[in-house]
Motif scaffolding. Sequence first.
Motif, short mmCIF file in Angstrom:
data_model
loop_
_atom_site.label_atom_id
_atom_site.label_comp_id
_atom_site.label_asym_id
_atom_site.label_seq_id
_atom_site.Cartn_x
_atom_site.Cartn_y
_atom_site.Cartn_z
N VAL A 79 30.32 8.28 -8.21
CA VAL A 79 31.04 8.97 -7.03
C VAL A 79 32.64 9.35 -7.77
CG1 VAL A 79 32.32 8.86 -4.91
CG2 VAL A 79 30.16 7.63 -5.30
N GLU A 80 32.85 10.58 -7.85
CA GLU A 80 34.10 11.06 -8.46
C GLU A 80 35.06 12.20 -7.84
OE1 GLU A 80 31.38 13.03 -11.90
OE2 GLU A 80 33.37 12.85 -12.40
N ASP A 81 36.15 12.04 -8.13
CA ASP A 81 36.92 13.30 -7.78
C ASP A 81 37.84 13.55 -9.05
OD1 ASP A 81 36.84 13.34 -4.77
OD2 ASP A 81 37.41 11.13 -5.12
N GLU A 82 37.97 14.99 -9.13
CA GLU A 82 38.78 15.40 -10.22
C GLU A 82 39.78 16.28 -9.76
OE1 GLU A 82 38.77 16.68 -14.90
OE2 GLU A 82 36.61 16.20 -13.84
N ARG A 83 40.84 16.36 -10.18
CA ARG A 83 41.83 17.42 -9.91
C ARG A 83 42.79 17.74 -11.02
NH1 ARG A 83 47.43 15.79 -9.00
NH2 ARG A 83 47.56 13.43 -8.60
N ALA A 84 43.17 19.02 -10.97
CA ALA A 84 44.30 19.55 -11.76
C ALA A 84 45.52 18.79 -11.47
CB ALA A 84 44.55 20.89 -11.77
N SER A 85 46.58 19.11 -12.44
CA SER A 85 48.02 18.19 -12.26
C SER A 85 49.02 19.21 -12.23
CB SER A 85 48.29 17.28 -13.26
OG SER A 85 49.47 16.64 -13.24
N ASP A 86 50.07 19.32 -11.43
CA ASP A 86 51.19 20.10 -11.65
C ASP A 86 52.33 19.54 -12.71
OD1 ASP A 86 52.27 17.60 -10.49
OD2 ASP A 86 53.07 18.83 -8.60
N VAL A 141 49.85 17.05 -18.22
CA VAL A 141 48.50 16.43 -18.10
C VAL A 141 47.52 17.53 -17.98
CG1 VAL A 141 47.30 15.19 -16.21
CG2 VAL A 141 49.66 14.66 -16.83
N ALA A 142 46.31 17.32 -18.57
CA ALA A 142 45.11 18.21 -18.44
C ALA A 142 44.37 17.93 -17.22
CB ALA A 142 44.10 18.11 -19.67
N SER A 143 44.31 16.85 -16.69
CA SER A 143 43.49 16.55 -15.51
C SER A 143 43.66 15.09 -15.08
CB SER A 143 41.97 16.82 -15.65
OG SER A 143 41.56 15.92 -16.61
N ILE A 144 43.22 14.99 -13.85
CA ILE A 144 43.36 13.38 -13.29
C ILE A 144 41.83 13.26 -12.67
CG2 ILE A 144 44.33 11.85 -11.72
CD1 ILE A 144 47.02 13.51 -12.02
N ARG A 145 41.20 12.03 -12.94
CA ARG A 145 39.93 11.81 -12.38
C ARG A 145 40.00 10.27 -12.08
NH1 ARG A 145 35.02 10.25 -15.96
NH2 ARG A 145 33.24 10.97 -14.46
N ARG A 146 39.33 9.93 -10.79
CA ARG A 146 38.82 8.81 -10.36
C ARG A 146 37.49 8.64 -10.40
NH1 ARG A 146 41.59 8.67 -4.31
NH2 ARG A 146 40.27 10.58 -3.30
N VAL A 147 36.96 7.49 -10.57
CA VAL A 147 35.42 7.34 -10.55
C VAL A 147 35.04 5.94 -10.16
CG1 VAL A 147 33.24 7.50 -12.13
CG2 VAL A 147 35.40 8.77 -12.82
N ARG A 148 33.91 6.15 -9.40
CA ARG A 148 33.36 4.72 -8.80
C ARG A 148 31.81 4.85 -9.12
NH1 ARG A 148 31.19 3.35 -3.86
NH2 ARG A 148 32.01 5.19 -2.87
N PHE A 149 31.35 3.76 -9.70
CA PHE A 149 29.81 3.56 -10.05
C PHE A 149 29.32 2.98 -9.24
CE2 PHE A 149 32.36 4.29 -13.82
CZ PHE A 149 31.49 5.57 -14.47
N GLU A 202 35.24 0.92 -11.47
CA GLU A 202 36.19 1.74 -10.98
C GLU A 202 37.09 2.08 -12.05
OE1 GLU A 202 37.09 1.16 -6.41
OE2 GLU A 202 37.54 -0.66 -7.45
N MET A 203 37.48 3.43 -12.25
CA MET A 203 38.32 4.01 -13.07
C MET A 203 39.33 5.08 -12.47
SD MET A 203 36.28 4.53 -16.68
CE MET A 203 35.10 5.87 -16.31
N LEU A 204 40.59 4.90 -13.13
CA LEU A 204 41.41 6.19 -12.84
C LEU A 204 41.61 6.73 -14.33
CD1 LEU A 204 43.29 7.88 -11.15
CD2 LEU A 204 44.84 6.22 -11.35
N VAL A 205 41.63 8.07 -14.50
CA VAL A 205 41.91 8.40 -15.78
C VAL A 205 42.95 9.79 -15.84
CG1 VAL A 205 40.68 9.14 -18.08
CG2 VAL A 205 39.48 7.94 -16.25
#
Length: 261
Positions: free
Chosen positions: A9-16, A20-28, A75-78
């Motif tokens: 289960v993941e979300d990814e977004r651009a950053s202002d 930063v290239a991107s921000i991603r959170r993931v749960r396995f 869980e990860m935040l990248v």
Amino acid sequence: MGPVEGSIVEDERASDSPLVASIRRVRFTADVTETVLPDGSWDLLFMRHAGGPLIAVQTGQIVAPLPVHHVAGDEMLVLAFKPEVYMPRLPGHQTFQRGVARPVERDRRFWIDAERLELPSFDNAEQLVAAMAGKGLLERDPVVARALHGARQRLDERSVQRHFAEVTGLSFKGFQQIARAREAARLLLAGQAPSDVAAALGFSDQSHLTHSLKRFLGQTPGQLANRAGPGRAGPGHRRQSAIGVVAAAERGPRMDANNER
């Protein structure tokens, strides 16, 4: 083997933030092996493994696919940083294919050198980036930025290459090879024929294209073409896990992306 459908289960977004290239959170939600792919970025990664304590790791560039095993509940935040961005006290050439752990204090703050910083969330990660930049922990190298955009340089080619290797850990040629392989995968996933992709991107022939895709992305043109369809815009970029990158560094010698033709 790729992730089982529904196991991530993941979300990814651009950053202002311009850093930063991107921000991603993931749960396995199940035990799974995912493949980390080279994508030209380096990361700050915050991970809780198997219900244990939170860990914070700075991970460097990689140049080959890396299988990483996760267990249910991980869980990860990248935070993925642009290639021209670096930490002056630990630049890319010192973190190439390895991870550097950063001390975490009671799941609320972590340390980079002598600086104590608030742990970020998916929604407020830019606050951490701004704080790091304000403390001199992050800088942007204009020589690398101009090289990435093909802009005219005042320095000679050797000086540009030295900047690029210091900041990213990669040669400029190696970075270009990874970017070209990812663009080839994007075109193949969009339904273009391998022969057309090879010609459009300057590969000498389809064999050269195949070699590049297998080296950097672990797949052949045929495998990517079989996945082609609407909405398949790119090869994916599973971000580094701390465990995976550290393991890769310990397994063997440094890999050189310049060996490709």
